[in-house]
Motif scaffolding. Structure first.
Motif, PDB file in Angstrom:
ATOM      1  N   CYS A   5       0.893  -1.135   0.106  1.00  0.00           N
ATOM      2  CA  CYS A   5       0.162  -0.077  -0.061  1.00  0.00           C
ATOM      3  C   CYS A   5       0.794   1.087  -0.013  1.00  0.00           C
ATOM      4  O   CYS A   5       1.816   1.417   0.721  1.00  0.00           O
ATOM      5  N   VAL A  63       1.047   8.246  -2.845  1.00  0.00           N
ATOM      6  CA  VAL A  63       2.103   8.686  -3.882  1.00  0.00           C
ATOM      7  C   VAL A  63       1.553   9.948  -4.598  1.00  0.00           C
ATOM      8  O   VAL A  63       0.261  10.319  -4.412  1.00  0.00           O
ATOM      9  N   ASN A 109       1.973  10.763  -7.941  1.00  0.00           N
ATOM     10  CA  ASN A 109       1.420  10.410  -9.343  1.00  0.00           C
ATOM     11  C   ASN A 109       1.761   8.887  -9.251  1.00  0.00           C
ATOM     12  O   ASN A 109       2.439   8.226  -9.211  1.00  0.00           O
ATOM     13  N   VAL A 110       0.311   8.280  -9.530  1.00  0.00           N
ATOM     14  CA  VAL A 110       0.393   6.532  -9.643  1.00  0.00           C
ATOM     15  C   VAL A 110       1.234   6.005 -10.786  1.00  0.00           C
ATOM     16  O   VAL A 110       1.954   5.155 -10.476  1.00  0.00           O
ATOM     17  N   ARG A 111       1.165   6.776 -11.853  1.00  0.00           N
ATOM     18  CA  ARG A 111       1.758   6.187 -13.040  1.00  0.00           C
ATOM     19  C   ARG A 111       3.439   6.228 -12.737  1.00  0.00           C
ATOM     20  O   ARG A 111       4.194   5.288 -12.914  1.00  0.00           O
ATOM     21  N   ALA A 170       4.820   6.291 -10.041  1.00  0.00           N
ATOM     22  CA  ALA A 170       5.338   5.581  -8.921  1.00  0.00           C
ATOM     23  C   ALA A 170       5.380   4.180  -9.019  1.00  0.00           C
ATOM     24  O   ALA A 170       6.160   3.272  -8.661  1.00  0.00           O
ATOM     25  N   ARG A 171       4.223   3.625  -9.735  1.00  0.00           N
ATOM     26  CA  ARG A 171       4.339   2.342 -10.553  1.00  0.00           C
ATOM     27  C   ARG A 171       5.503   2.136 -11.257  1.00  0.00           C
ATOM     28  O   ARG A 171       6.209   0.811 -10.938  1.00  0.00           O
ATOM     29  N   THR A 187      -2.009  -1.317  -3.656  1.00  0.00           N
ATOM     30  CA  THR A 187      -2.659  -0.329  -3.613  1.00  0.00           C
ATOM     31  C   THR A 187      -2.310   1.142  -3.466  1.00  0.00           C
ATOM     32  O   THR A 187      -1.188   1.301  -3.023  1.00  0.00           O
ATOM     33  N   PHE A 188      -2.796   1.854  -4.634  1.00  0.00           N
ATOM     34  CA  PHE A 188      -2.190   3.394  -4.459  1.00  0.00           C
ATOM     35  C   PHE A 188      -3.178   4.407  -4.225  1.00  0.00           C
ATOM     36  O   PHE A 188      -4.087   4.632  -4.732  1.00  0.00           O
ATOM     37  N   THR A 243      -3.587   8.697  -4.000  1.00  0.00           N
ATOM     38  CA  THR A 243      -2.984   9.644  -4.676  1.00  0.00           C
ATOM     39  C   THR A 243      -3.032  10.858  -3.674  1.00  0.00           C
ATOM     40  O   THR A 243      -3.965  11.079  -2.955  1.00  0.00           O
ATOM     41  N   TYR A 247      -6.455   6.988   4.165  1.00  0.00           N
ATOM     42  CA  TYR A 247      -5.417   6.243   3.584  1.00  0.00           C
ATOM     43  C   TYR A 247      -4.580   5.617   4.641  1.00  0.00           C
ATOM     44  O   TYR A 247      -3.950   4.545   4.158  1.00  0.00           O
TER      45      TYR A 247
END
Length: 234
Positions: free
Chosen positions: A34, A37, A39-41, A43-44, A60-61, A63, A76
């Motif tokens: 978990c 972040v 920015n999810v993109r 971070a991934r 799980t992310f 924002t 969160y």
């Protein structure tokens, strides 16, 4: 691994992660599913770069940005109540330093959750280390005002603090406005004032140089669209 809110530094650009991050950080990330972040993109992409075999889709992310409410942040942190760790990732550098991650940490501290900062690159500290300026008394100012008159006043105020308080002044600018702020520094500050320009820190194109403003006038570096920190001192 103890359940906690882990503050996980991110590379400052396309630097090989193991060049600037301890192996322990990777071990910590591998035990977390978990993340909070910016920015999810990105971070991934960061997690995949250091853990190629990780099942990103099972993670799980949440924002985090300037629009995220304290109520959302509190939600969160729910995994902590279930003894599950959470990781906080900024876009670059250290979470909580010139970064919305500080809001998460404040709420976690108020909730008496354990907070663990991990070692990693901080452009602010790395620039200060390489500047030759006062590292015992310094202030990071973030972004200076956009309005020309307000920025002029701010630069003169910061320069005053340098000479009166012997305090190093650090600030940043949006990369596409680097040349504008550099011209303003040269226009409004004294020729004898020292300016360190630190760009692309930890990257192959890293540029860190300290000169007097009078010397910088002779030749300005190309800072267009480069992440940069400016430091002023006497």
């Amino acid at each position: 691994m103890s359940p906690a809110l882990y503050l996980i530094p991110v590379t400052l650009g396309d630097t090989p992660p193991l060049q600037v991050l301890p192996a322990y950080n990777i071990e910590v990330i591998s035990g977390i599913s978990c993340f909070i972040v910016e920015n999810v993109r990105t971070a991934r992409r960061f997690i995949k770069s250091i853990l190629p075999q990780a099942d990103i889709d099972a993670m799980t992310f949440f924002t985090l940005n300037k629009h995220t409410s304290p109520e959302d942040i509190t939600g969160y942190l729910n995994p902590l109540t279930e003894n599950k760790s959470i990781g906080v990732l900024s876009e670059a550098g250290c979470p909580g330093v010139s970064d919305p991650g500080a809001d998460v940490v404040a709420i976690a501290q108020a909730g008496n959750y354990r907070v663990i900062p991990l070692v990693g690159p901080s452009s602010i500290l790395l620039a200060l280390m390489a500047s030759g300026f006062n590292g015992q008394n310094f202030a990071f100012r973030g972004y200076l005002p956009i309005d020309p008159q307000e920025r002029s006043k701010t630069l003169k105020m910061l320069e005053q603090k340098i000479f009166v308080n012997h305090q190093t002044q650090l600030f940043i600018e949006t990369p596409f406005r680097n040349h504008k702020i550099l011209k303003d520094i040269i226009l409004h500050c004294r020729p004898q004032t020292k300016l360190c320009i630190a760009a692309d820190i930890t990257l192959e194109t890293e540029f860190i140089k300290t000169k007097s403003i009078g010397e910088w006038k002779k030749q300005l570096p190309d800072l267009n669209k480069r992440p940069c920190i400016f430091l002023l001192y006497k």
